[in-house]
Design a protein around this motif. Sequence first.
Motif, PDB file in Angstrom:
ATOM      1  N   ARG A  11       1.158  -1.331  -0.144  1.00  0.00           N
ATOM      2  CA  ARG A  11      -0.319   0.049   0.367  1.00  0.00           C
ATOM      3  C   ARG A  11       0.828   1.416  -0.258  1.00  0.00           C
TER       4      ARG A  11
ATOM      5  N   ASN B 241       2.319   1.811  -3.224  1.00  0.00           N
ATOM      6  CA  ASN B 241       1.026   2.397  -4.291  1.00  0.00           C
ATOM      7  C   ASN B 241       0.911   3.954  -4.032  1.00  0.00           C
TER       8      ASN B 241
ATOM      9  N   ALA C 192      -8.112  -4.328   4.720  1.00  0.00           N
ATOM     10  CA  ALA C 192      -7.737  -5.551   3.311  1.00  0.00           C
ATOM     11  C   ALA C 192      -8.315  -6.941   3.903  1.00  0.00           C
TER      12      ALA C 192
ATOM     13  N   PRO D 155     -13.656  -7.474   2.262  1.00  0.00           N
ATOM     14  CA  PRO D 155     -13.527  -6.498   1.412  1.00  0.00           C
ATOM     15  C   PRO D 155     -14.768  -6.017   1.822  1.00  0.00           C
TER      16      PRO D 155
ATOM     17  N   PHE E 104     -13.069   1.378  -1.792  1.00  0.00           N
ATOM     18  CA  PHE E 104     -12.665   1.211  -2.547  1.00  0.00           C
ATOM     19  C   PHE E 104     -11.493  -0.063  -2.578  1.00  0.00           C
TER      20      PHE E 104
ATOM     21  N   GLY F 155      -5.313  -3.103  -6.689  1.00  0.00           N
ATOM     22  CA  GLY F 155      -5.472  -4.207  -8.561  1.00  0.00           C
ATOM     23  C   GLY F 155      -3.901  -4.565  -7.927  1.00  0.00           C
TER      24      GLY F 155
ATOM     25  N   VAL G   8      -5.075  -4.353 -12.777  1.00  0.00           N
ATOM     26  CA  VAL G   8      -6.519  -5.361 -13.260  1.00  0.00           C
ATOM     27  C   VAL G   8      -6.940  -5.737 -12.379  1.00  0.00           C
ATOM     28  N   SER G   9      -8.410  -5.380 -12.272  1.00  0.00           N
ATOM     29  CA  SER G   9      -9.385  -5.721 -10.627  1.00  0.00           C
ATOM     30  C   SER G   9      -9.740  -6.898 -11.115  1.00  0.00           C
ATOM     31  N   THR G  10     -10.321  -8.046 -10.265  1.00  0.00           N
ATOM     32  CA  THR G  10     -11.336  -9.357 -10.604  1.00  0.00           C
ATOM     33  C   THR G  10     -12.194  -9.004  -9.518  1.00  0.00           C
ATOM     34  N   ASN G  11     -12.451  -7.504  -8.603  1.00  0.00           N
ATOM     35  CA  ASN G  11     -13.309  -7.447  -7.991  1.00  0.00           C
ATOM     36  C   ASN G  11     -13.857  -8.212  -7.125  1.00  0.00           C
ATOM     37  N   GLY G  12     -12.431  -8.796  -6.380  1.00  0.00           N
ATOM     38  CA  GLY G  12     -12.406  -9.489  -4.869  1.00  0.00           C
ATOM     39  C   GLY G  12     -12.631 -11.136  -5.403  1.00  0.00           C
ATOM     40  N   ASN G  13     -13.018 -11.814  -6.768  1.00  0.00           N
ATOM     41  CA  ASN G  13     -12.990 -12.740  -7.249  1.00  0.00           C
ATOM     42  C   ASN G  13     -11.538 -13.583  -7.070  1.00  0.00           C
TER      43      ASN G  13
ATOM     44  N   PRO H 162      -7.418 -12.601  -6.402  1.00  0.00           N
ATOM     45  CA  PRO H 162      -6.181 -11.634  -6.882  1.00  0.00           C
ATOM     46  C   PRO H 162      -5.211 -12.128  -7.358  1.00  0.00           C
TER      47      PRO H 162
ATOM     48  N   ALA I 114      -5.954 -11.910 -11.132  1.00  0.00           N
ATOM     49  CA  ALA I 114      -4.781 -10.242 -11.374  1.00  0.00           C
ATOM     50  C   ALA I 114      -3.962 -10.019 -11.678  1.00  0.00           C
ATOM     51  N   ASN I 115      -3.247 -10.871 -10.662  1.00  0.00           N
ATOM     52  CA  ASN I 115      -1.854 -10.755 -10.225  1.00  0.00           C
ATOM     53  C   ASN I 115      -1.616 -11.191 -11.776  1.00  0.00           C
TER      54      ASN I 115
ATOM     55  N   ARG J 131      -2.125  -9.589 -14.968  1.00  0.00           N
ATOM     56  CA  ARG J 131      -1.576  -8.256 -15.214  1.00  0.00           C
ATOM     57  C   ARG J 131      -0.440  -8.099 -16.091  1.00  0.00           C
TER      58      ARG J 131
HETATM   59  C1  SHN Z   1     -10.955  -7.337  -2.363  1.00  0.00           C
HETATM   60  C2  SHN Z   1      -9.017  -6.998  -2.182  1.00  0.00           C
HETATM   61  C3  SHN Z   1      -9.291  -6.071  -1.015  1.00  0.00           C
HETATM   62  C4  SHN Z   1      -7.997  -4.736  -1.403  1.00  0.00           C
HETATM   63  O1  SHN Z   1      -6.547  -5.828  -1.051  1.00  0.00           O
HETATM   64  O2  SHN Z   1      -7.832  -4.059  -1.833  1.00  0.00           O
HETATM   65  C5  SHN Z   1      -8.276  -8.221  -1.779  1.00  0.00           C
HETATM   66  C6  SHN Z   1      -8.527  -8.674  -1.031  1.00  0.00           C
HETATM   67  C7  SHN Z   1      -7.956  -9.894  -0.111  1.00  0.00           C
HETATM   68  N1  SHN Z   1      -6.812 -10.664  -0.448  1.00  0.00           N
HETATM   69  C8  SHN Z   1      -6.498 -11.976   0.170  1.00  0.00           C
HETATM   70  C9  SHN Z   1      -5.385 -12.232   0.206  1.00  0.00           C
HETATM   71  C10 SHN Z   1      -4.410 -12.161  -1.494  1.00  0.00           C
HETATM   72  N2  SHN Z   1      -4.137 -11.277  -1.960  1.00  0.00           N
HETATM   73  C11 SHN Z   1      -3.190 -11.585  -3.397  1.00  0.00           C
HETATM   74  C12 SHN Z   1      -2.833 -10.153  -3.775  1.00  0.00           C
HETATM   75  C13 SHN Z   1      -3.730  -9.202  -3.927  1.00  0.00           C
HETATM   76  N3  SHN Z   1      -4.945  -8.600  -3.311  1.00  0.00           N
HETATM   77  C14 SHN Z   1      -5.107  -7.769  -4.245  1.00  0.00           C
HETATM   78  C15 SHN Z   1      -6.130  -7.108  -4.021  1.00  0.00           C
HETATM   79  C16 SHN Z   1      -7.261  -7.127  -2.996  1.00  0.00           C
HETATM   80  N4  SHN Z   1      -7.111  -7.816  -2.036  1.00  0.00           N
HETATM   81  C17 SHN Z   1      -8.813  -6.664  -3.641  1.00  0.00           C
HETATM   82  C18 SHN Z   1      -9.297  -7.523  -4.920  1.00  0.00           C
HETATM   83  C19 SHN Z   1      -8.805  -7.139  -6.289  1.00  0.00           C
HETATM   84  C20 SHN Z   1      -9.366  -8.474  -7.166  1.00  0.00           C
HETATM   85  O3  SHN Z   1      -9.908  -9.446  -6.831  1.00  0.00           O
HETATM   86  O4  SHN Z   1      -9.076  -8.259  -8.292  1.00  0.00           O
HETATM   87  C21 SHN Z   1      -4.095  -7.532  -5.428  1.00  0.00           C
HETATM   88  C22 SHN Z   1      -4.483  -7.545  -6.737  1.00  0.00           C
HETATM   89  C23 SHN Z   1      -3.460  -5.470  -5.175  1.00  0.00           C
HETATM   90  C24 SHN Z   1      -2.658  -4.848  -3.481  1.00  0.00           C
HETATM   91  O5  SHN Z   1      -3.444  -5.754  -2.480  1.00  0.00           O
HETATM   92  O6  SHN Z   1      -1.987  -4.560  -3.904  1.00  0.00           O
HETATM   93  C25 SHN Z   1      -2.457  -8.269  -5.096  1.00  0.00           C
HETATM   94  C26 SHN Z   1      -1.654  -8.613  -5.862  1.00  0.00           C
HETATM   95  C27 SHN Z   1      -0.880  -7.352  -6.318  1.00  0.00           C
HETATM   96  C28 SHN Z   1       0.302  -7.779  -7.451  1.00  0.00           C
HETATM   97  O7  SHN Z   1       0.349  -9.020  -7.909  1.00  0.00           O
HETATM   98  O8  SHN Z   1       0.558  -6.765  -8.170  1.00  0.00           O
HETATM   99  C29 SHN Z   1      -2.919 -12.288  -3.055  1.00  0.00           C
HETATM  100  C30 SHN Z   1      -1.624 -13.022  -4.074  1.00  0.00           C
HETATM  101  C31 SHN Z   1       0.150 -13.587  -3.137  1.00  0.00           C
HETATM  102  O9  SHN Z   1      -0.466 -12.414  -1.987  1.00  0.00           O
HETATM  103  O10 SHN Z   1       0.775 -13.219  -3.919  1.00  0.00           O
HETATM  104  C32 SHN Z   1      -3.647 -13.315  -2.085  1.00  0.00           C
HETATM  105  C33 SHN Z   1      -3.898 -14.904  -1.335  1.00  0.00           C
HETATM  106  C34 SHN Z   1      -4.355 -15.809  -2.367  1.00  0.00           C
HETATM  107  C35 SHN Z   1      -5.949 -15.293  -1.822  1.00  0.00           C
HETATM  108  O11 SHN Z   1      -6.381 -15.740  -1.071  1.00  0.00           O
HETATM  109  O12 SHN Z   1      -6.455 -15.593  -3.053  1.00  0.00           O
HETATM  110  C36 SHN Z   1      -7.550 -11.809   1.409  1.00  0.00           C
HETATM  111  C37 SHN Z   1      -7.272 -12.889   2.142  1.00  0.00           C
HETATM  112  C38 SHN Z   1      -8.367 -14.544   1.868  1.00  0.00           C
HETATM  113  C39 SHN Z   1      -7.621 -15.421   2.968  1.00  0.00           C
HETATM  114  O13 SHN Z   1      -8.276 -15.244   4.294  1.00  0.00           O
HETATM  115  O14 SHN Z   1      -8.697 -16.284   2.524  1.00  0.00           O
HETATM  116  C40 SHN Z   1      -8.287 -10.531   0.933  1.00  0.00           C
HETATM  117  C41 SHN Z   1      -9.814 -10.951   1.900  1.00  0.00           C
HETATM  118  C42 SHN Z   1     -10.353 -11.721   1.307  1.00  0.00           C
HETATM  119  O15 SHN Z   1     -10.611 -11.596   0.273  1.00  0.00           O
HETATM  120  O16 SHN Z   1     -11.282 -12.024   2.130  1.00  0.00           O
END
Ligand code: SHN
Length: 305
Positions: free
Chosen positions: A42, A45, A120, A123, A128, A131, A143-148, A150, A153-154, A157
């Motif tokens: 964060r 960003n 974080a 959701p 907001f 992504g 890129v956003s998958t709208n929480g589906n 992440p 999305a990586n 991207r």
């Molecule tokens: C809703 C959102 C809210 C927000 O964070 O703004 C959110 C929520 C949550 N993420 C969780 C887990 C992980 N997040 C990542 C990675 C990223 N997560 C990011 C965004 C977002 N994450 C938003 C939706 C974005 C979208 O849907 O497109 C990215 C894109 C951007 C960033 O964070 O900067 C960044 C990649 C950055 C890059 O690659 O560039 C990985 C992969 C990894 O770490 O390698 C994992 C492990 C794998 C997995 O769990 O899928 C959990 C815990 C779930 C649990 O406890 O089980 C929650 C909470 C939940 O879902 O309840």
Amino acid sequence: MTEPQPHEEFPPIRKGGSLILAWQIRNKKVLIVGGGNVAAGRIVNVLEADAKVTVISPRSGLIPEVAYRVEEGQVEYVDRTFIEDDLEGVDMCLTAIDDPEASREIYKLCKARRIPVNVADVPPECDFYFGSQHRDGALQIMVSTNGNGPKLANLIRRRIAEALPARTAEAIDKVGQLRRKLRRRAPNIEEGPKRMRWMIKVCDEWSFDELAELDEETMEKILDGYASETVPSSPSRTFFKCGALGRDAVWYTAVTASFVAGALSSFMWARRRGYSTNEWTGFDGVLTRPHCYLNGETNVYVCSD
Ligand SMILES: C[C@@]1(CC(=O)O)c2cc3[nH]c(cc4nc(cc5[nH]c(cc(n2)[C@H]1CCC(=O)O)[C@@](C)(CC(=O)O)[C@@H]5CCC(=O)O)C(CC(=O)O)=C4CCC(=O)O)c(CCC(=O)O)c3CC(=O)O
Ligand SMILES: NC(=O)C1=CN([C@@H]2O[C@H](COP(=O)(O)OP(=O)(O)OC[C@H]3O[C@@H](n4cnc5c(N)ncnc54)[C@H](O)[C@@H]3O)[C@@H](O)[C@H]2O)C=CC1
């Protein structure tokens, strides 16, 4: 009752998405609660968007990256857990802590003060989402998958970034310069539609590589066509359209000829030194149409088709 039919002309509304924006947060105060891995991402960003950042976390919870940014003075830092007063004067709040109860509390306090917030780990308590981002110069792709998904999305991207034309960022930079020059030449508000039509033509006519190569002199030359709403053909196209273009064609053909001469002599030189074309251009991909690459350093015009 009959189902509403999609309109032929107007786009249908696909509900359930997010509003994707480029938030201007320069010099605004952003509070980041937490000092772990998510907080570290964060911080990058928001610093890249020139925000003023304050991090709240006990020092024992700081990962080395966050500790480094604190030490370097890139962020303000408060060594303790969050308290309500931390929200004073804050424009945006991001929480990245391993304490769901505290997260919920911070969310409620932000809502009461109408401060946009991202929690974080929860959701539904986010105004907001972040992504997966690609950044190259002025270019940002999110890129956003709208929480589906992440992680997906990586991966998406990365694929998008790989597919971008070479020198995209340089082309954007040069187009930015050209647009600012155009605004100086034709500053009037009433000329907006003409300015826009002309800029669209320039971007359609010139390839990314050619735009990336633009220098001051060529920009001025192109701008000379603005008054009559003409855009000189790009060097690569001039070869095929000389007859129809008149005076400009002569100028551009001369430029192109000098590129080709440069390419030939560099090619001979490279043959002697045993270099391959791809080593010069850094380009290994398959192109869908014949294209030309300019090597800035040696001014070589290399066609790789
Ligand atoms: C809703 C959102 C809210 C927000 O964070 O703004 C959110 C929520 C949550 N993420 C969780 C887990 C992980 N997040 C990542 C990675 C990223 N997560 C990011 C965004 C977002 N994450 C938003 C939706 C974005 C979208 O849907 O497109 C990215 C894109 C951007 C960033 O964070 O900067 C960044 C990649 C950055 C890059 O690659 O560039 C990985 C992969 C990894 O770490 O390698 C994992 C492990 C794998 C997995 O769990 O899928 C959990 C815990 C779930 C649990 O406890 O089980 C929650 C909470 C939940 O879902 O309840
Ligand atoms: N949105 C996303 O992309 C992702 C979200 N998460 C979630 O984000 C949260 C944070 O993840 P990580 O950074 O890996 O956690 P972490 O455990 O590495 O860091 C937690 C940080 O919060 C600080 N902290 C805890 N309570 C605090 C308080 N009351 N006030 C101030 N600071 C406090 C700690 O000192 C520590 O620095 C977790 O809940 C995790 O499930 C995890 C991965 C990705």
